[in-house]
Design an enzyme around this catalytic site. Structure first.
Site, short mmCIF file in Angstrom:
data_model
loop_
_atom_site.label_atom_id
_atom_site.label_comp_id
_atom_site.label_asym_id
_atom_site.label_seq_id
_atom_site.Cartn_x
_atom_site.Cartn_y
_atom_site.Cartn_z
N GLN A 108 35.26 -22.50 -10.72
CA GLN A 108 34.50 -23.93 -10.66
C GLN A 108 35.91 -24.53 -11.21
OE1 GLN A 108 30.05 -24.99 -11.78
NE2 GLN A 108 31.08 -22.99 -12.89
N HIS A 126 36.14 -26.47 -7.10
CA HIS A 126 35.72 -28.08 -8.07
C HIS A 126 37.15 -28.55 -7.49
CE1 HIS A 126 31.45 -28.03 -9.64
NE2 HIS A 126 31.56 -28.02 -8.77
N GLY A 194 30.75 -17.17 -17.30
CA GLY A 194 31.19 -18.52 -17.65
C GLY A 194 31.45 -19.24 -17.12
N GLU A 222 25.57 -16.67 -24.01
CA GLU A 222 24.64 -17.61 -24.10
C GLU A 222 23.64 -16.72 -22.66
OE1 GLU A 222 23.34 -19.40 -26.69
OE2 GLU A 222 25.09 -19.25 -27.34
N ALA A 239 33.64 -13.75 -22.95
CA ALA A 239 34.77 -13.19 -21.27
C ALA A 239 35.96 -12.65 -21.42
CB ALA A 239 35.16 -14.65 -20.05
P1 OAD Z 1 29.63 -26.05 -18.55
O1 OAD Z 1 29.99 -26.48 -19.67
O2 OAD Z 1 28.58 -25.90 -18.07
O3 OAD Z 1 29.23 -24.32 -18.59
C1 OAD Z 1 29.83 -23.03 -19.68
C2 OAD Z 1 29.22 -22.14 -20.18
O4 OAD Z 1 30.36 -20.99 -20.27
C3 OAD Z 1 27.87 -21.75 -20.88
O5 OAD Z 1 27.44 -21.30 -20.40
C4 OAD Z 1 28.40 -21.24 -22.29
O6 OAD Z 1 27.45 -20.20 -22.57
C5 OAD Z 1 29.65 -20.08 -21.56
N1 OAD Z 1 30.84 -19.92 -22.37
C6 OAD Z 1 31.30 -20.61 -23.65
N2 OAD Z 1 32.22 -19.97 -24.31
C7 OAD Z 1 32.05 -19.03 -23.17
C8 OAD Z 1 33.11 -17.77 -23.39
N3 OAD Z 1 33.93 -17.58 -24.42
N4 OAD Z 1 33.32 -16.96 -22.89
C9 OAD Z 1 32.17 -16.53 -21.61
N5 OAD Z 1 31.62 -17.67 -21.47
C10 OAD Z 1 31.22 -18.77 -22.23
O7 OAD Z 1 30.70 -25.03 -17.34
P2 OAD Z 1 30.95 -24.92 -16.16
O8 OAD Z 1 29.06 -24.34 -16.04
O9 OAD Z 1 31.90 -24.90 -15.43
O10 OAD Z 1 32.24 -29.91 -12.81
O11 OAD Z 1 30.22 -26.43 -15.22
C11 OAD Z 1 30.38 -26.76 -13.90
C12 OAD Z 1 30.67 -28.06 -13.68
O12 OAD Z 1 30.34 -28.75 -14.15
C13 OAD Z 1 32.32 -28.46 -13.66
O13 OAD Z 1 32.73 -27.44 -13.12
C14 OAD Z 1 32.52 -29.69 -13.80
C15 OAD Z 1 31.77 -30.02 -14.85
O14 OAD Z 1 30.17 -31.04 -14.60
C16 OAD Z 1 32.70 -31.51 -12.28
O15 OAD Z 1 33.44 -31.93 -13.19
C17 OAD Z 1 32.78 -31.62 -11.13
#
Ligand code: OAD
Length: 259
Positions: A108, A126, A194, A222, A239
């Protein structure tokens, strides 16, 4: 403070699942790039805590007031992405692909860090921040070549430039959606790294994989809505840390079995 160690038994299980699998896919989200200095969207320190996505990341906002969207969202994003470099998680996935153990990364993220780490088959679900497109004539150019002394930046035809990334309210390019759904339905193992797994249609890919009998492994510090419902198990941790440990185990086992 030393980071908590990842559950060794689960790491061994994941290494065995990947080694045994004929088709492994990796799905990634913002969390994989946190250790590269890019903040996530949700949760503590997330971008959507600072700005309202419906106000600044929706296609209607970009069309109506591109200057504000460039000023509040896109310009800062460019500065953060310009500084970011791949971390051990991006490199780990590239290494798995190189070893013939990973088919495709579906991300994404728009940061291009998978490709920078050496991954070759990457679906940018995306879109990508690396390119800009004129909203009038459709001309494309590299983001690196765009001057930002006046906002919004403009094409030589006078039209406004925008990143080739998906804004809220826009459709996923059908070729990306279809290929991702097909890959998800055909994989044996899926690594979900992530992502908060709340944004559709991306969040349905692990559901498709699980429904088709794949083993779904999450890597995330999480729990997510997938945990305990769709994913078979969670490797709890950052990660980069988890991927480094996982790839170390796989490489060691390969050295022992393929001397
Ligand atoms: P999110 O910001 O929603 O989620 C990030 C995830 O990464 C969470 O589950 C955290 O717990 C996890 N996380 C944080 N630090 C981490 C680390 N060091 N290693 C592994 N995981 C970690 O991001 P996305 O799920 O990518 O779309 O969000 C999806 C979409 O929402 C994005 O592509 C964007 C956003 O709005 C658009 O803008 C269209």
């Amino acid at each position: 403070m030393t980071p908590p160690t990842v559950d060794t038994a689960l790491l061994q299980r994941a290494a065995a699942d990947i080694a045994r699998s004929r088709r492994t896919l990796a799905l990634t989200g913002a969390g994989i790039s946190v250790e590269s200095g890019i903040p996530p969207f949700r949760g503590k320190g997330g971008l959507w805590e600072k700005i309202d996505p419906m106000k600044y990341a929706h296609i209607d906002a970009l069309v109506k007031d591109p200057e504000t969207v460039w000023r509040v969202l896109i310009k800062d994003m460019k500065e953060v992405l310009d500084r970011a470099r791949p971390n051990d998680a991006h490199r780990g996935l590239a290494r798995l692909e190189e070893m013939g153990l990973l088919q495709t990364v579906i991300t994404q993220n728009i940061d291009g860090l998978h490709q920078a780490a050496g991954s070759r088959d990457v679906i940018e679900f995306h879109g990508s921040f690396a390119r800009q497109r004129c909203m009038d004539c459709g001309r494309k150019m590299a983001t690196a070549d765009v001057e930002l002394h006046e906002l919004p930046p403009r094409c030589r035809c006078g039209g406004v430039l925008r990143p080739e990334a998906i804004f809220f309210g826009e459709l996923i390019p059908p070729e990306h959606l279809l290929r991702s759904q097909q890959l998800a339905a055909a994989c044996d193992t899926m690594l979900v790294i992530g992502t908060s797994a709340v944004v559709q249609p991306f969040a349905s890919l692990p559901v498709i994989a699980r429904g088709a009998g794949a083993t779904v492994i999450e890597i995330n510090p999480e729990k997510t809505p997938l945990t305990g419902e769709i994913s078979d198990y969670l490797l709890a941790g950052k990660a980069g840390q988890v991927m480094r440990a996982l790839v170390d185990i796989i490489e060691k086992e390969l050295r022992e079995t393929r001397p």
